[in-house]
Design a protein around this motif. Sequence first.
Motif, PDB file in Angstrom:
ATOM      1  N   PRO A 125     -34.310  48.013  -1.591  1.00 51.31           N
ATOM      2  CA  PRO A 125     -32.958  47.444  -1.576  1.00 51.31           C
ATOM      3  C   PRO A 125     -32.917  46.117  -0.822  1.00 51.31           C
ATOM      4  CG  PRO A 125     -33.146  49.139   0.103  1.00 51.31           C
ATOM      5  CD  PRO A 125     -34.449  49.151  -0.650  1.00 51.31           C
ATOM      6  N   LEU A 126     -32.017  45.249  -1.235  1.00 49.20           N
ATOM      7  CA  LEU A 126     -31.755  43.996  -0.539  1.00 49.20           C
ATOM      8  C   LEU A 126     -30.253  43.846  -0.357  1.00 49.20           C
ATOM      9  CD1 LEU A 126     -34.110  41.503  -2.424  1.00 49.20           C
ATOM     10  CD2 LEU A 126     -34.471  42.430  -0.131  1.00 49.20           C
ATOM     11  N   ALA A 127     -29.846  43.415   0.823  1.00 45.32           N
ATOM     12  CA  ALA A 127     -28.453  43.035   1.022  1.00 45.32           C
ATOM     13  C   ALA A 127     -28.221  41.674   0.387  1.00 45.32           C
ATOM     14  CB  ALA A 127     -28.112  43.004   2.505  1.00 45.32           C
ATOM     15  N   MET A 128     -26.982  41.348   0.103  1.00 48.45           N
ATOM     16  CA  MET A 128     -26.676  40.109  -0.614  1.00 48.45           C
ATOM     17  C   MET A 128     -27.235  38.888   0.107  1.00 48.45           C
ATOM     18  SD  MET A 128     -25.210  38.705  -3.232  1.00 48.45           S
ATOM     19  CE  MET A 128     -24.693  37.052  -3.708  1.00 48.45           C
ATOM     20  N   ASP A 129     -27.099  38.852   1.440  1.00 42.70           N
ATOM     21  CA  ASP A 129     -27.527  37.647   2.156  1.00 42.70           C
ATOM     22  C   ASP A 129     -29.026  37.439   2.047  1.00 42.70           C
ATOM     23  OD1 ASP A 129     -28.054  39.870   3.711  1.00 42.70           O
ATOM     24  OD2 ASP A 129     -27.478  38.931   5.616  1.00 42.70           O
ATOM     25  N   ASN A 130     -29.816  38.503   2.268  1.00 37.09           N
ATOM     26  CA  ASN A 130     -31.259  38.286   2.231  1.00 37.09           C
ATOM     27  C   ASN A 130     -31.842  38.327   0.821  1.00 37.09           C
ATOM     28  OD1 ASN A 130     -31.601  41.237   1.934  1.00 37.09           O
ATOM     29  ND2 ASN A 130     -31.048  41.273   4.116  1.00 37.09           N
ATOM     30  N   ALA A 131     -30.999  38.558  -0.189  1.00 39.33           N
ATOM     31  CA  ALA A 131     -31.451  38.407  -1.568  1.00 39.33           C
ATOM     32  C   ALA A 131     -31.438  36.947  -2.001  1.00 39.33           C
ATOM     33  CB  ALA A 131     -30.588  39.231  -2.515  1.00 39.33           C
ATOM     34  N   VAL A 132     -30.479  36.168  -1.503  1.00 37.54           N
ATOM     35  CA  VAL A 132     -30.300  34.798  -2.009  1.00 37.54           C
ATOM     36  C   VAL A 132     -30.540  33.719  -0.968  1.00 37.54           C
ATOM     37  CG1 VAL A 132     -28.668  35.563  -3.770  1.00 37.54           C
ATOM     38  CG2 VAL A 132     -27.801  34.851  -1.547  1.00 37.54           C
ATOM     39  N   ASP A 133     -30.677  34.084   0.306  1.00 32.82           N
ATOM     40  CA  ASP A 133     -30.830  33.080   1.358  1.00 32.82           C
ATOM     41  C   ASP A 133     -32.127  33.337   2.121  1.00 32.82           C
ATOM     42  OD1 ASP A 133     -29.261  30.905   3.075  1.00 32.82           O
ATOM     43  OD2 ASP A 133     -30.223  32.299   4.476  1.00 32.82           O
ATOM     44  N   ILE A 134     -33.043  32.365   2.070  1.00 36.00           N
ATOM     45  CA  ILE A 134     -34.355  32.570   2.668  1.00 36.00           C
ATOM     46  C   ILE A 134     -34.270  32.681   4.186  1.00 36.00           C
ATOM     47  CG2 ILE A 134     -34.848  30.098   2.737  1.00 36.00           C
ATOM     48  CD1 ILE A 134     -37.336  33.002   2.142  1.00 36.00           C
ATOM     49  N   ALA A 135     -33.333  31.962   4.800  1.00 36.70           N
ATOM     50  CA  ALA A 135     -33.193  32.060   6.258  1.00 36.70           C
ATOM     51  C   ALA A 135     -32.767  33.473   6.660  1.00 36.70           C
ATOM     52  CB  ALA A 135     -32.192  31.032   6.760  1.00 36.70           C
ATOM     53  N   ALA A 136     -31.827  34.049   5.901  1.00 39.14           N
ATOM     54  CA  ALA A 136     -31.399  35.419   6.201  1.00 39.14           C
ATOM     55  C   ALA A 136     -32.546  36.394   5.993  1.00 39.14           C
ATOM     56  CB  ALA A 136     -30.214  35.796   5.317  1.00 39.14           C
ATOM     57  N   ALA A 137     -33.350  36.176   4.951  1.00 41.63           N
ATOM     58  CA  ALA A 137     -34.491  37.062   4.701  1.00 41.63           C
ATOM     59  C   ALA A 137     -35.496  36.990   5.846  1.00 41.63           C
ATOM     60  CB  ALA A 137     -35.149  36.688   3.381  1.00 41.63           C
ATOM     61  N   ARG A 138     -35.757  35.796   6.336  1.00 38.08           N
ATOM     62  CA  ARG A 138     -36.712  35.645   7.438  1.00 38.08           C
ATOM     63  C   ARG A 138     -36.177  36.277   8.712  1.00 38.08           C
ATOM     64  NH1 ARG A 138     -38.110  29.343   5.946  1.00 38.08           N
ATOM     65  NH2 ARG A 138     -39.729  29.791   4.376  1.00 38.08           N
ATOM     66  N   THR A 139     -34.874  36.144   8.940  1.00 38.44           N
ATOM     67  CA  THR A 139     -34.272  36.752  10.130  1.00 38.44           C
ATOM     68  C   THR A 139     -34.476  38.264  10.120  1.00 38.44           C
ATOM     69  OG1 THR A 139     -32.596  35.012  10.288  1.00 38.44           O
ATOM     70  CG2 THR A 139     -32.101  37.114  11.372  1.00 38.44           C
ATOM     71  N   LYS A 140     -34.401  38.871   8.919  1.00 37.12           N
ATOM     72  CA  LYS A 140     -34.589  40.321   8.806  1.00 37.12           C
ATOM     73  C   LYS A 140     -36.063  40.705   8.701  1.00 37.12           C
ATOM     74  CE  LYS A 140     -30.234  41.478   8.905  1.00 37.12           C
ATOM     75  NZ  LYS A 140     -29.528  42.032   7.753  1.00 37.12           N
ATOM     76  N   GLY A 141     -36.958  39.721   8.716  1.00 37.77           N
ATOM     77  CA  GLY A 141     -38.384  40.011   8.636  1.00 37.77           C
ATOM     78  C   GLY A 141     -38.869  40.369   7.254  1.00 37.77           C
ATOM     79  N   LEU A 142     -38.163  39.953   6.209  1.00 36.43           N
ATOM     80  CA  LEU A 142     -38.549  40.258   4.834  1.00 36.43           C
ATOM     81  C   LEU A 142     -39.453  39.156   4.291  1.00 36.43           C
ATOM     82  CD1 LEU A 142     -35.066  41.431   3.512  1.00 36.43           C
ATOM     83  CD2 LEU A 142     -36.919  42.842   4.364  1.00 36.43           C
ATOM     84  N   THR A 143     -40.582  39.524   3.751  1.00 37.05           N
ATOM     85  CA  THR A 143     -41.562  38.531   3.310  1.00 37.05           C
ATOM     86  C   THR A 143     -41.904  38.645   1.828  1.00 37.05           C
ATOM     87  OG1 THR A 143     -43.372  40.001   3.998  1.00 37.05           O
ATOM     88  CG2 THR A 143     -42.619  38.338   5.583  1.00 37.05           C
ATOM     89  N   SER A 144     -41.133  39.407   1.054  1.00 33.65           N
ATOM     90  CA  SER A 144     -41.439  39.557  -0.371  1.00 33.65           C
ATOM     91  C   SER A 144     -41.123  38.261  -1.116  1.00 33.65           C
ATOM     92  CB  SER A 144     -40.629  40.708  -0.966  1.00 33.65           C
ATOM     93  OG  SER A 144     -39.373  40.257  -1.427  1.00 33.65           O
ATOM     94  N   PRO A 145     -41.766  38.049  -2.292  1.00 37.29           N
ATOM     95  CA  PRO A 145     -41.470  36.833  -3.069  1.00 37.29           C
ATOM     96  C   PRO A 145     -40.060  36.816  -3.647  1.00 37.29           C
ATOM     97  CG  PRO A 145     -42.938  38.281  -4.297  1.00 37.29           C
ATOM     98  CD  PRO A 145     -42.837  38.849  -2.908  1.00 37.29           C
ATOM     99  N   VAL A 146     -39.376  37.968  -3.642  1.00 34.67           N
ATOM    100  CA  VAL A 146     -38.016  38.031  -4.178  1.00 34.67           C
ATOM    101  C   VAL A 146     -36.983  37.711  -3.109  1.00 34.67           C
ATOM    102  CG1 VAL A 146     -36.271  39.533  -5.242  1.00 34.67           C
ATOM    103  CG2 VAL A 146     -38.676  39.716  -5.931  1.00 34.67           C
ATOM    104  N   ALA A 147     -37.168  38.238  -1.907  1.00 35.14           N
ATOM    105  CA  ALA A 147     -36.170  38.079  -0.841  1.00 35.14           C
ATOM    106  C   ALA A 147     -35.906  36.599  -0.569  1.00 35.14           C
ATOM    107  CB  ALA A 147     -36.649  38.767   0.430  1.00 35.14           C
ATOM    108  N   GLY A 148     -34.637  36.220  -0.645  1.00 29.17           N
ATOM    109  CA  GLY A 148     -34.242  34.830  -0.447  1.00 29.17           C
ATOM    110  C   GLY A 148     -34.346  33.966  -1.680  1.00 29.17           C
ATOM    111  N   HIS A 149     -34.938  34.507  -2.769  1.00 24.26           N
ATOM    112  CA  HIS A 149     -35.173  33.696  -3.967  1.00 24.26           C
ATOM    113  C   HIS A 149     -34.740  34.404  -5.247  1.00 24.26           C
ATOM    114  CE1 HIS A 149     -37.600  30.920  -1.556  1.00 24.26           C
ATOM    115  NE2 HIS A 149     -38.259  31.962  -1.091  1.00 24.26           N
TER     116      HIS A 149
END
Length: 462
Positions: free
Chosen positions: A370-394
Motif C-alpha cells: 500500500p501507498l498513501a497518496m502523498d508518498n505515491a506522487v511526491d518523492i520527498a514524502a516517499a523519502r521521508t517515510k523511507g520508501l525506496t521502490s521505483p513506484v513511490a513518489g513516481h
Amino acid sequence: MHIENCTFDELQVGDSRELRRLCTQDDLLVFANVSGNHNPMHLYDADGDGDGMVEAVAPGMFVGALVSAVLGNLLPGAGTLYRAQSMVFHARAHAGDELVSRVTVTDKNERDSTVTLATEVRRLGDDALILSGAATVEAPRKKISYSSHDLPGLIVQRHRHFEKLLKLAAPLPALKTAVVCPEEPNSLGGALLARSHTLIAPILVGDATRIAACAAEIGADLTGVEIIDEPDHQTAAHRAVALVGEGRAEALMKGHLHTDQLLRATLDKQAGLRAGRRFTHVFVMDVPGLAHPLLVTDAAINISPDLKTKVDIVQNAIDLALSIGIEQPKVGVLSAVETVNPDLPSSIDGALLSKMAERGQITGGLVDGPLAMDNAVDIAAARTKGLTSPVAGHADVLVVPDIDAGNMLAKQLTYLSHAEGAGLVLGARVPIILNSRSDDDMSRLASCAVAALHHFRLKGGA
C-alpha cells in the motif's frame, strides 16, 4: 534562492554578475498573461506571421526582464531601483533557448547613489548576442538579505499531456464509433468536434428528431453522418452494441443517457461485449504542473471492488497506460497508510497486488502498495517515510480503494487542481468512451484520442 545585495559603497567598476535561464513555452504563456501582450509571434502553438511555421519568439521585454533579474537579485541586488535602461536587439531568442544575462559596473555617481552598468543577454551554445544596452540604477546603501523561497509559485493551466495525445492520435484512421443518444448539445457537439479532428467516424444512434433539433440548436451540419433512429434509450444502447458485433463500430461513446443503461447493453450475456475481464473505468488526468499524465482507477463503475476485481482494475489501467505511451507504467495502490494493517483491507489488497505483480500475475508495469497518496506522487514524502521502490513518489497510475475515494480524488484534481480528465471504460471488446455533461471540449477530444490509441495498440498497430 538566498539574495544578498552589494551596497553602493561595496560596488567597484568592473564588478560583474550573470544568471542563466532556460526560456520555456510556459514562460511565454505567463508573460503573455501578465503583460497583456498576446501577439501570436510569442505563443508556442501559433503562426504569428502567416508563413506556416510556429515562431515562439521570446518577447523583447521578456529578454529585458532577464537583465532586471540580475540587477534585482545579484548586482547591486535587493533594494535596487531602476532609473533608466537602454536596449538594442541583435537577434531573437526562442522557447527552448538557454540564455545568459550579464551586467557589469561601468560607473558610479556618489552624489545621487546611482550606478551605471553595461547589460547584455547571450544565447548559451553559440554565444549569439541577443541584447546589449546600459542600465542606470539607484544602488542600495544598506545591507539586505532575502529568501526568494517565500515567493508564491505559479502553475500554468495548460494541458500539454492532452495536446501530446491528440498529436499521437492524429495520424491514426478515424475510429468508427457508435455514439449512443447524442440528443443534447454537449454530447452531439463533442462527437462532431472529435469527427472534425478525424479522431472518430461517428454513427449516431438515438432519436433522429431530437438529434436533428440539437444539431440545429448548435448550428451543426450533419451531412455525411449516419443516423440510426432509435427513440428508446435502452433499445438505442443495444443497437449500438450490435453495430460492434456487425463490425461496423470499433468503439462506443456515451451520449445523453444513463451510464447504467449503456453498460447494461454491453454486459448482456448473449449479445454484449464481455471479453473476459471485469469492466473498469479509468480517468486519464492532465494535471497542470505534473510532468506526466495521471491515471485514476476505478472511479465510476466498481463500487467496492474485491481483490479479484482489483487485479482486473490494475491490469486494464496498465494496458491503457502502455497505449498512451507510458513505457513502464508505475502503479501505486492507495490506502490511508503505507504499511500493511490487518484492520485496513485496502492496505492488505495493496500488498497482495504488489506481490502478484512480482510473481507475473499482473504484467506490463510495476506495482507497489500500500501507498498513501502523498508518498505515491511526491518523492520527498516517499523519502521521508523511507520508501525506496521505483513506484513511490513516481506513480503514473493510482488505484483507489473504492468508488467513493476514486470519485473524490478525480473531482479534487478537476476542481481544485484544474486538471482535465478523459474517461474510458475498459475490459470490453472495444473501448467505451464515457464523458460527463460537465466535460469541456478538451476532455471530450482527449477521451476520443485515448480510445483511438488504445484500440490501435490492441489491434497490433504498435
